[in-house]
Scaffold this motif. Structure first.
Motif, PDB file in Angstrom:
ATOM      1  N   TRP A  34     -34.722 -59.941 -23.503  1.00  0.00           N
ATOM      2  CA  TRP A  34     -34.497 -60.855 -24.532  1.00  0.00           C
ATOM      3  C   TRP A  34     -36.043 -61.057 -25.144  1.00  0.00           C
ATOM      4  CZ3 TRP A  34     -36.859 -65.840 -24.781  1.00  0.00           C
ATOM      5  CH2 TRP A  34     -36.108 -66.867 -25.564  1.00  0.00           C
ATOM      6  N   LEU A  35     -36.875 -61.039 -24.407  1.00  0.00           N
ATOM      7  CA  LEU A  35     -38.246 -60.892 -24.911  1.00  0.00           C
ATOM      8  C   LEU A  35     -38.598 -60.056 -26.265  1.00  0.00           C
ATOM      9  CD1 LEU A  35     -40.338 -62.035 -21.759  1.00  0.00           C
ATOM     10  CD2 LEU A  35     -39.769 -63.488 -23.600  1.00  0.00           C
ATOM     11  N   ARG A  36     -38.543 -59.107 -25.624  1.00  0.00           N
ATOM     12  CA  ARG A  36     -38.524 -57.901 -26.444  1.00  0.00           C
ATOM     13  C   ARG A  36     -37.776 -58.086 -27.949  1.00  0.00           C
ATOM     14  NH1 ARG A  36     -40.901 -52.813 -24.398  1.00  0.00           N
ATOM     15  NH2 ARG A  36     -39.383 -51.909 -25.650  1.00  0.00           N
ATOM     16  N   PHE A  37     -36.427 -58.479 -27.647  1.00  0.00           N
ATOM     17  CA  PHE A  37     -35.533 -58.537 -28.830  1.00  0.00           C
ATOM     18  C   PHE A  37     -35.923 -59.633 -29.682  1.00  0.00           C
ATOM     19  CE2 PHE A  37     -31.944 -60.714 -30.655  1.00  0.00           C
ATOM     20  CZ  PHE A  37     -31.378 -59.576 -31.524  1.00  0.00           C
ATOM     21  N   ASN A  38     -36.314 -60.825 -29.186  1.00  0.00           N
ATOM     22  CA  ASN A  38     -36.846 -61.567 -29.878  1.00  0.00           C
ATOM     23  C   ASN A  38     -38.157 -61.542 -30.969  1.00  0.00           C
ATOM     24  OD1 ASN A  38     -35.771 -64.645 -29.973  1.00  0.00           O
ATOM     25  ND2 ASN A  38     -35.300 -63.491 -27.911  1.00  0.00           N
TER      26      ASN A  38
END
Length: 125
Positions: free
Chosen positions: A24-28
């Motif tokens: 999720w962090l990388r996607f954001n």
């Protein structure tokens, strides 16, 4: 309301230490990057990921100011933006370095808004 802020900061920030949060962090972070090139993504990100948080935090700060829990001389929107920036900054740091420990970060954030950040400070700055 300030007790609720403690809970919000503790709970939401702690999520970033969960194993499933890394994707999720990388996607954001990637989404933020794409928003710089795409007006459609930028608008969608602002509308769904920034504006609702800003509105909720601004209302929360204004309510706490009305209860004399937060300095009423401060602009509630500016305070909300600072809180949101702390969250977004940690997202970026965790995406780049998953070993960042969130717990001391949460302690420092709470110290900043609780008045225990500066030691021996007197008077207005």
């Amino acid at each position: 309301p300030v007790g609720l802020l403690d809970e919000l900061v503790g709970t939401t920030f702690a999520y970033l230490d969960e194993p499933e949060a890394h994707v999720w962090l990388r996607f954001n972070v990637q989404l933020w990057s794409e928003a710089l090139r795409s007006p459609e993504i930028k608008e969608s990100l602002r509308r769904t990921g920034i504006d609702p948080w800003m509105e909720a935090l601004t209302q929360f700060i204004a309510k706490a100011q009305g209860l004399a829990e937060i300095n009423p001389a401060l602009d509630p929107e500016a305070v909300a933006r600072i809180l949101l920036s702390m969250w977004q900054g940690l997202i970026l740091q965790k995406a780049l370095d998953p070993s960042v420990d969130v717990s001391p970060y949460v302690d420092a954030v709470k110290a900043m808004y609780s008045g225990s950040f500066l030691q021996g400070a007197t008077g207005k700055r």
